[in-house]
Structures are given as structure tokens and as C-alpha cells.
Scaffold this motif. Sequence first.
Motif, PDB file in Angstrom:
ATOM      1  N   GLU A 169      45.832 103.035  78.502  1.00 31.80           N
ATOM      2  CA  GLU A 169      45.349 102.811  79.866  1.00 31.80           C
ATOM      3  C   GLU A 169      46.079 101.597  80.426  1.00 31.80           C
ATOM      4  O   GLU A 169      46.617 100.770  79.690  1.00 31.80           O
ATOM      5  N   TYR A 201      46.462  98.909  84.219  1.00 31.18           N
ATOM      6  CA  TYR A 201      45.784  98.328  85.371  1.00 31.18           C
ATOM      7  C   TYR A 201      46.656  98.619  86.602  1.00 31.18           C
ATOM      8  O   TYR A 201      47.552  97.831  86.927  1.00 31.18           O
ATOM      9  N   ALA A 204      52.353  92.871  79.737  1.00 31.39           N
ATOM     10  CA  ALA A 204      52.160  94.056  80.580  1.00 31.39           C
ATOM     11  C   ALA A 204      50.736  94.582  80.356  1.00 31.39           C
ATOM     12  O   ALA A 204      50.322  94.774  79.208  1.00 31.39           O
ATOM     13  N   PHE A 229      48.650  96.839  79.586  1.00 34.01           N
ATOM     14  CA  PHE A 229      48.381  98.130  78.951  1.00 34.01           C
ATOM     15  C   PHE A 229      47.455  97.881  77.768  1.00 34.01           C
ATOM     16  O   PHE A 229      47.497  96.817  77.144  1.00 34.01           O
ATOM     17  N   TRP A 230      46.643  98.896  77.491  1.00 30.84           N
ATOM     18  CA  TRP A 230      45.750  98.836  76.322  1.00 30.84           C
ATOM     19  C   TRP A 230      45.840 100.174  75.618  1.00 30.84           C
ATOM     20  O   TRP A 230      45.913 101.222  76.281  1.00 30.84           O
ATOM     21  N   TRP A 257      40.558 100.390  69.519  1.00 33.47           N
ATOM     22  CA  TRP A 257      41.524  99.715  70.383  1.00 33.47           C
ATOM     23  C   TRP A 257      42.525  98.963  69.526  1.00 33.47           C
ATOM     24  O   TRP A 257      42.144  98.275  68.574  1.00 33.47           O
ATOM     25  N   LEU A 278      36.785  94.534  87.370  1.00 34.89           N
ATOM     26  CA  LEU A 278      37.345  95.624  86.554  1.00 34.89           C
ATOM     27  C   LEU A 278      37.342  95.214  85.088  1.00 34.89           C
ATOM     28  O   LEU A 278      37.492  94.022  84.768  1.00 34.89           O
ATOM     29  N   TYR A 279      37.198  96.201  84.226  1.00 32.00           N
ATOM     30  CA  TYR A 279      37.217  95.951  82.783  1.00 32.00           C
ATOM     31  C   TYR A 279      38.236  96.872  82.131  1.00 32.00           C
ATOM     32  O   TYR A 279      38.369  98.044  82.509  1.00 32.00           O
ATOM     33  N   PHE A 280      38.948  96.333  81.137  1.00 37.32           N
ATOM     34  CA  PHE A 280      39.931  97.143  80.394  1.00 37.32           C
ATOM     35  C   PHE A 280      39.804  96.880  78.897  1.00 37.32           C
ATOM     36  O   PHE A 280      39.279  95.842  78.478  1.00 37.32           O
ATOM     37  N   GLY A 281      40.334  97.811  78.110  1.00 41.53           N
ATOM     38  CA  GLY A 281      40.360  97.660  76.652  1.00 41.53           C
ATOM     39  C   GLY A 281      38.945  97.700  76.101  1.00 41.53           C
ATOM     40  O   GLY A 281      38.074  98.383  76.632  1.00 41.53           O
ATOM     41  N   TRP A 282      38.716  96.942  75.021  1.00 36.53           N
ATOM     42  CA  TRP A 282      37.372  97.021  74.421  1.00 36.53           C
ATOM     43  C   TRP A 282      36.303  96.374  75.295  1.00 36.53           C
ATOM     44  O   TRP A 282      35.114  96.629  75.103  1.00 36.53           O
ATOM     45  N   LYS A 326      35.934  97.117  78.431  1.00 36.75           N
ATOM     46  CA  LYS A 326      35.462  98.311  79.138  1.00 36.75           C
ATOM     47  C   LYS A 326      34.608  99.197  78.239  1.00 36.75           C
ATOM     48  O   LYS A 326      33.517  99.654  78.645  1.00 36.75           O
ATOM     49  N   SER A 327      35.073  99.441  77.019  1.00 39.25           N
ATOM     50  CA  SER A 327      34.322 100.314  76.099  1.00 39.25           C
ATOM     51  C   SER A 327      32.919  99.781  75.848  1.00 39.25           C
ATOM     52  O   SER A 327      31.954 100.541  75.796  1.00 39.25           O
ATOM     53  N   ALA A 329      42.406  88.432  84.854  1.00 43.73           N
ATOM     54  CA  ALA A 329      43.333  88.431  85.988  1.00 43.73           C
ATOM     55  C   ALA A 329      42.496  88.298  87.265  1.00 43.73           C
ATOM     56  O   ALA A 329      41.429  88.906  87.378  1.00 43.73           O
ATOM     57  N   GLU A 368      39.418  90.220  93.554  1.00 47.64           N
ATOM     58  CA  GLU A 368      39.386  91.284  92.551  1.00 47.64           C
ATOM     59  C   GLU A 368      39.554  90.602  91.191  1.00 47.64           C
ATOM     60  O   GLU A 368      40.587  89.988  90.935  1.00 47.64           O
ATOM     61  N   ALA A 404      39.525  90.905  87.036  1.00 47.38           N
ATOM     62  CA  ALA A 404      39.600  91.826  85.900  1.00 47.38           C
ATOM     63  C   ALA A 404      39.403  91.041  84.613  1.00 47.38           C
ATOM     64  O   ALA A 404      39.941  89.939  84.458  1.00 47.38           O
ATOM     65  N   PHE A 431      39.479  91.568  80.390  1.00 48.83           N
ATOM     66  CA  PHE A 431      39.983  92.561  79.438  1.00 48.83           C
ATOM     67  C   PHE A 431      40.322  91.942  78.086  1.00 48.83           C
ATOM     68  O   PHE A 431      40.416  90.716  77.960  1.00 48.83           O
ATOM     69  N   PRO A 484      43.053  91.441  74.889  1.00 48.31           N
ATOM     70  CA  PRO A 484      44.485  91.123  74.983  1.00 48.31           C
ATOM     71  C   PRO A 484      45.331  92.373  75.228  1.00 48.31           C
ATOM     72  O   PRO A 484      45.068  93.436  74.669  1.00 48.31           O
ATOM     73  N   MET A 485      46.326  92.225  76.072  1.00 44.67           N
ATOM     74  CA  MET A 485      47.174  93.349  76.459  1.00 44.67           C
ATOM     75  C   MET A 485      48.064  93.757  75.283  1.00 44.67           C
ATOM     76  O   MET A 485      48.507  92.915  74.504  1.00 44.67           O
TER      77      MET A 485
END
Lengths: 148, 148, 83, 83
Positions: free
Chosen positions: B50, B52, B119, B121-122, B133, D4-8, D10-11, D56, D73, D75, D77, D79-80
Amino acid sequence: MIRVQTEDFDIGAEITRIGADNTEIGGLASFVGLVRDYAGDEKISAMTLEHYPGMTEKELFKLETEARERWDLQEVLIVHRYGRLKPGDRIVLVVTASAHRKASLESCQFLIDWLKTKAPFWKLEDRESGAKWVDSREQDTVAADKWV
Amino acid sequence: MIRVQTEDFDIGAEITRIGADNTEIGGLASFVGLVRDYAGDEKISAMTLEHYPGMTEKELFKLETEARERWDLQEVLIVHRYGRLKPGDRIVLVVTASAHRKASLESCQFLIDWLKTKAPFWKLEDRESGAKWVDSREQDTVAADKWV
Amino acid sequence: MQVLYFGWVKSRIGISKETLSPPLEVTNVVTLIDWLKGQGDGYAAAFNDAASLRVAVNQEVAPLDTVISDDDEVAIFSPMTGG
Amino acid sequence: MQVLYFGWVKSRIGISKETLSPPLEVTNVVTLIDWLKGQGDGYAAAFNDAASLRVAVNQEVAPLDTVISDDDEVAIFSPMTGG
């Protein structure tokens, strides 16, 4: 694998073949060397590569072996052309494949650095002022010695 | 140039397009990242990336700009996929082109090192034991910091 | 003895390969080069700058003082520029 | 405020995006996270390990003490892991 040939090579086909059916590969690094249309201030209309048949294959094989000893590599490919080439033509392809990117990236750089000074090829440029053998560059020796 | 997409890319077509009609290019370096079929001791059946949207494009553009400031590059291409991928699938392509090989080789390594940590991405792996993850790796941070 | 030339060594001598029977005093690559220098202006020009010469004996890079005999394949060339 | 949430992150929270109107004491990302932790077990689990959180603000990586307002906005998350 090493190949010395006059024919051109298909970059995508070569890289794809190396990656095919090997899902342990996480990184594929490659380098393509091309004929430029100038040297210093002079235009170049063609470049003729000669090599030392017999020794060339042995030296490229030694380079591949050395890279495989230094890094954990799934695949190594070196394709080097000889004969008369035009600006824009491909000269050499190096592809390395490894589980993690570091090994493929480093070994690709190593191979091209050593090819520059250890592979028995010589380049004759067709310049506006006449034919001229390409000199070895001091910075190529420095780059090669970095890996000793 | 940067692209973020779900579709696969054609390595040969991308590299060839970059080299086409530019006879000032002497070196083309590239790196392709692929989905491996294992992580540690566990088999992986798929990986979902995924990202952003919005931020991803900005970050990749920043990376390209940074590479062009640090090295004398003729071309830069970053293609990064997202969505659900299978082992053996291509994830990312970095291509750099320069007159002399050093700039393209170094900048290619720089870009992939920074992509790893900068970048957005996850990666979610489908493991035998369930979805997991992907953790950031300490050695990726070390590799990225090398360029600071 | 098979002797091969590449790069500007070849251009200056004008041939790429020859079979030679050097005299007895030729025991290594240095003495071979010294003897060849007397074989004509092309040879003299090719071997003028000794520091820029590179050598392979039996298809392996070798130092100038490598001992050679009639059975060997000796190559003398300008610095290699592969890649 | 768009969050917004990403990665774990979000999970664990179970949603990827929400529009929030945090109370006045939320002035930066740290206080936003503190407030969110009280909104349910998923939030508490997501924000448990503060050292592993990345942020972010308006699509630029930002430190945790970045001042934020309703127009931003934000976010949050794990670590990328690009490339």
C-alpha cells in the motif's frame, strides 16, 4: 554466465531470463555500457572493439568467479561485444542477482570496474582527426584498485 | 521521471527508451526489486503494497531531484508498483543514465537505498502463519544514512 | 613462439600475430622486447614506451620478467580498455 | 482534520482515514496521539510503541511535535518499507 559476441543483446530479455523461475531473487542490478558520440571535444563516428580470443573468455570467467566468491549471488551475466559499433550502440551488459539488493548492486559495480582494466579489449575510435586508440584512464585504475 | 502504478513494467522497454536517441549516454545502471517467496524461514504466498497517494509522488519526485543535484545525470526513471503481488513479481525499477558509469551506478544505488526508508510504501506479507507487515530493517537505515 | 599484438602495439607494428624463433639470449619478455626492437621501425615505435606495455603469457596477465620459451604464447599490448 | 493511517497503525485501528474534530488541547501530533489513545482499544494498541511511529503533515514527513490545526492532513504510520 559470460558471452563474447559481435551481435547486439536484448537487455530486457537477458534480465528477465535471469529472474525467471527463481523466486529467491530479491534484487537484480544491471549496467549497460554504450558508445558515446564524442570523446573530449571530438565527434566520434564509430568505435571498433578488438579483443584477445581465448584470453577474453578466461578473464571474464575469472571475474564472474571472483564476484561469486565475494558476494552471495544467485546469477551473474556478462555480455561483451566486439567489432565495429556506432554511437548509441550497446557495448557491454552486466547483470547480477541476489536475495538482498546490496550484493547485486555492489557486485555489479565491482564487475564493471574490473572489466575496464582487466578484460582484454581495446577500443579504436574513428574521430574527425583520424583513428585513435582509447587510452586507459587513471580514474579507471583507481576505481578498479578500490576492490583489491 | 517517476511512475506509481499497479501494472507491471517491461524492463527492456524502459531501459531502451531511456537510452534511445541520446548518444551522450555512456552508462545505464538499473535495479529491479522482486518479491521473494520467503521471509526468514517462512514461505510467502503474496505481498500487498500500500502507499500514500499524493505523498508518494511528491517523495519520489524529491528523490529524483536530489539524485540529479548530486550527480550529472542524463535520465532518471523510478517506477514503483503497489497492490497485490506474487513471488517473482517486479516491485520497483530504478534506471539512471550518465555520460560516465560512476554517476549512473552511484545514483542508482542511492535511489534504491533512499526508496527503502523514505518512500511511503508499506508491505503486507501473506505468510503461512498469517498476514504480517514487513518491518523496517536496521541495515536499510544504515544504508540510507550513508548518503546523508 | 607465438607472439600476438593488440591495441596501439599492433597498429605500430602493423601485424597482429607472428610465429618467431628468437635467439638464445631471449629468455623472458623483457629480452624478447629488446630483440624485437631491432627488427624494424614499427617494433621500435611500438615498444618505445615500456611503462605503457602490458603482457600476457599463455593468455594470463604476466609481469615483464616472466620466463618464456618456444612453446609459449606471448601477447604484448597497450593497456586494456574493456567495459 | 483529515487523519490517515498506514501499515500496522492502520491494521490495529481498523480504518485507513477519518475526519476528526479533536478538542482544543490537541495542538500538535503528540497531543493528537494522546487523545486518540482514549478513543478505543485499537487506537491504544496502534499508538502503544511511540518510538516506532512515523508522521507526515500535509504529505511531508514531520516530527511528532509539529503544530497542527483543523485544516491539516495528518498521517500516522509504521516505518516505511519502499523499494
